[in-house]
Write a protein that holds these residues in place. Structure first.
Motif, PDB file in Angstrom:
ATOM      1  N   SER A 332       4.444   2.347  13.525  1.00  0.00           N
ATOM      2  CA  SER A 332       5.396   1.235  13.358  1.00  0.00           C
ATOM      3  C   SER A 332       4.832   0.171  12.407  1.00  0.00           C
ATOM      4  N   CYS A 333       3.556   0.300  12.068  1.00  0.00           N
ATOM      5  CA  CYS A 333       2.898  -0.737  11.255  1.00  0.00           C
ATOM      6  C   CYS A 333       3.050  -0.489   9.761  1.00  0.00           C
ATOM      7  N   PHE A 334       4.025   0.322   9.372  1.00  0.00           N
ATOM      8  CA  PHE A 334       4.174   0.653   7.946  1.00  0.00           C
ATOM      9  C   PHE A 334       4.430  -0.584   7.082  1.00  0.00           C
ATOM     10  N   ASP A 335       4.892  -1.681   7.703  1.00  0.00           N
ATOM     11  CA  ASP A 335       5.197  -2.896   6.922  1.00  0.00           C
ATOM     12  C   ASP A 335       4.226  -4.034   7.231  1.00  0.00           C
ATOM     13  N   GLU A 336       3.059  -3.689   7.790  1.00  0.00           N
ATOM     14  CA  GLU A 336       2.086  -4.744   8.142  1.00  0.00           C
ATOM     15  C   GLU A 336       0.787  -4.560   7.383  1.00  0.00           C
ATOM     16  N   ARG A 337       0.007  -5.626   7.356  1.00  0.00           N
ATOM     17  CA  ARG A 337      -1.288  -5.552   6.671  1.00  0.00           C
ATOM     18  C   ARG A 337      -2.441  -5.782   7.649  1.00  0.00           C
ATOM     19  N   ARG A 343      -5.115  -7.142   1.847  1.00  0.00           N
ATOM     20  CA  ARG A 343      -4.612  -6.348   0.711  1.00  0.00           C
ATOM     21  C   ARG A 343      -4.211  -4.952   1.164  1.00  0.00           C
ATOM     22  N   VAL A 344      -4.680  -4.549   2.357  1.00  0.00           N
ATOM     23  CA  VAL A 344      -4.476  -3.155   2.778  1.00  0.00           C
ATOM     24  C   VAL A 344      -3.344  -3.024   3.799  1.00  0.00           C
ATOM     25  N   ASN A 345      -2.416  -2.144   3.476  1.00  0.00           N
ATOM     26  CA  ASN A 345      -1.321  -1.817   4.392  1.00  0.00           C
ATOM     27  C   ASN A 345      -1.887  -1.065   5.599  1.00  0.00           C
ATOM     28  N   ARG A 346      -1.366  -1.347   6.791  1.00  0.00           N
ATOM     29  CA  ARG A 346      -1.953  -0.747   7.998  1.00  0.00           C
ATOM     30  C   ARG A 346      -1.750   0.763   8.084  1.00  0.00           C
ATOM     31  N   LEU A 347      -0.617   1.249   7.590  1.00  0.00           N
ATOM     32  CA  LEU A 347      -0.398   2.696   7.635  1.00  0.00           C
ATOM     33  C   LEU A 347      -1.346   3.397   6.656  1.00  0.00           C
TER      34      LEU A 347
END
Ligand SMILES: Nc1nc2c(ncn2[C@@H]2O[C@H](COP(=O)(O)OP(=O)(O)OP(=O)(O)O)[C@@H](O)[C@H]2O)c(=O)[nH]1
Ligand SMILES: [Mg+2]
Length: 462
Positions: A332-337, A343-347
């Motif tokens: 679900s974290c595809f839109d979180e950092r 700078r890094v996306n969680r997914l």
């Protein structure tokens, strides 16, 4: 008459030869005795082999829970504990009340903090009314309560530390207050001691701050105001508009605030599962199971390690002799950092981590299991219209639906394992919502059986 035995040995008296024995009787007796000795020696040998066999089969399965911070590792461990170490789980449940109270109070204080400050993006103020100001005043005792709860959990001997929380991509608001750590799982005994002291001491003799009864009383008195604050439209709008990043379990506890704030509140399984408490030291969850009908036992050890980037350096020593890894990827974290590196996306971070784990020579024969976790939150985001392809361009024009996203990501993780593992291996992938105890219970049984099967297969080949 002289008897040929040691009178001090009762066994010798019983087994001595009769005094008037004929030569035939003597031969028959000696034959019987020789046969007995042979059987006895045989039993001794069987016992020796059985002991060696038992030792050989006192096998251990070592499982590591890996994944980035807030991926659901500790929640998964709690599910294991609930299912396979149920006795301790029941004993500990009461002490989790303090942690749950802290989770609730921190969220309320975080909301109060956020409404005090203008939006970091446009400097806009929240249109607070007199009602909000009154609520803030009436809820102000919760500041002290937060400190008291931390003290109860951390105690003087184990000072508390803070960690940097994560923040989402779409908004600039960080989570309002830093996370809270205890240094050891001894917090449960601190809480129990405090509960006992609370029951036995007179209020005026106490000099070390509020105890758990005082704290529960203050929270109970604030119950109505907490509910009013959380259900207020302006506050709800602010939480949404500003992307105020409360912990994933915050909404759960805020929605249940009246129940949790009740004077006679006893945490249920779901409450304990949602409660978040970070702990510095790693203590494995251990339990044993019977391997088969022959009584051989298998000792399970499950390690839950901290997932933030700074904590990952401590993972290496745990890689020795690992039977299985359960890797948690919160999709679900595809839109979180990441909190540690915005700078890094969680997914993306989960993919990097998964690739590194699959590539490891040390782990080449380890059974790999992935939980694509937080499916419930993924579904919620998608229902709210968040477009996956906006954050994951490779998703392209596939349907913006939970099922399709899960299928796409399953393939991605499976392909990574296939392409980067030093030796061919099967990878077991599950779509999970580990806060759903019922669904997770079924998955854990399947995981356990799968690990056991592969463990036995490898043990037979060795
Ligand atoms: N809604 C929902 N929340 C989840 C799920 N899994 C975990 N959470 C919540 O996410 C938060 C983080 O979960 P943890 O299990 O503490 O995460 P962790 O991987 O142990 O994190 P670190 O200890 O920081 O490495 C908690 O508030 C959990 O209640 C899930 O499937 N759905
Ligand atoms: Mg954890």
């Amino acid at each position: 008459m002289v008897f040929n035995y040691d009178a001090s040995d009762p066994l010798a008296v019983i087994t001595a030869a009769p005094p008037s024995e004929t030569p035939e009787q003597k031969a028959a007796r000696e034959e019987r005795e020789a046969e007995s000795r042979r059987i006895s020696n045989q039993i001794d040998e069987e016992l020796r082999l059985h002991k060696a066999d038992l030792k050989k089969h006192e096998q251990m399965v070592k499982i590591l829970l890996l994944g980035q911070s807030e991926s659901g590792k500790s929640t998964t461990l709690k599910n294991f504990r609930m299912q396979f170490a149920a006795e301790n789980w029941a004993k500990e449940r009461a002490s989790w009340r303090t942690v749950i109270q802290l989770n609730l109070v921190r969220s309320v204080n975080a909301i109060l903090d956020a409404v005090k400050h203008p939006d970091a993006d446009d400097g806009s103020k929240i249109p607070l009314t007199e009602k909000h100001q009154l609520l803030a005043i009436r809820l102000s005792p919760l500041r002290r309560v937060e400190e008291d709860l931390k003290r109860l959990l951390g105690a003087a001997a184990n000072p508390v530390e803070v960690a940097v929380p994560s923040s989402p991509t779409r908004t600039v608001s960080p989570r309002p207050s830093a996370e809270f750590y205890v240094r050891s799982w001894e917090w449960q005994s601190f809480v129990e001691a405090s509960q006992n002291r609370s029951e036995n001491s007179h209020p005026r003799t106490r000099h070390e701050g509020a105890n758990s009864i005082d704290i529960s009383e203050i929270i109970a008195r604030c119950s109505e105001d907490i509910r009013e604050l959380w259900e207020d439209d302006i506050i709800q709008d602010m939480v949404k508009r500003r992307g105020l990043r409360l912990e994933d379990s915050a909404t759960f506890f805020l929605n249940a605030s009246e129940r949790i704030a009740a004077r006679d509140y006893h945490p249920g399984d779901d409450d304990v599962l949602r409660a978040r408490l970070l702990c510095r030291n790693i203590v494995p969850l251990s339990w044993t199971s019977n391997l088969a009908s022959d009584g051989k036992t298998l000792t399970w050890k499950l390690y839950d390690v901290g997932g933030s980037r700074t904590q990952r350096q401590a993972w290496l020593p745990y890689f020795e002799q690992v039977t299985a890894i359960i890797f948690l990827a919160p999709i679900s974290c595809f839109d979180e950092r990441l909190a540690e590196d915005p700078r890094v996306n969680r997914l993306e971070d989960s993919f990097i981590l998964w690739k590194a784990i699959c590539s490891s020579q040390l782990l080449k024969s380890t059974t790999m299991i992935i939980f694509l976790n937080k499916i419930d939150l993924l579904a919620k985001k998608i229902a709210n219209g968040v477009m996956v392809r906006q954050f994951l361009p490779s998703y392209a024009d596939r349907p913006n639906e939970t099922k399709a996203v899960v299928k796409y990501l399953k393939t991605k993780f499976r392909d990574t394992a296939r392409n980067y593992s030093p030796e061919p291996r099967t990878c077991h992938i599950y779509a999970t919502t580990v806060v759903d105890t019922h669904e997770t219970a079924q998955i854990l049984v399947s995981v356990r059986d799968g690990i056991m099967r592969e463990h036995l297969k490898k043990a037979t080949l060795m």
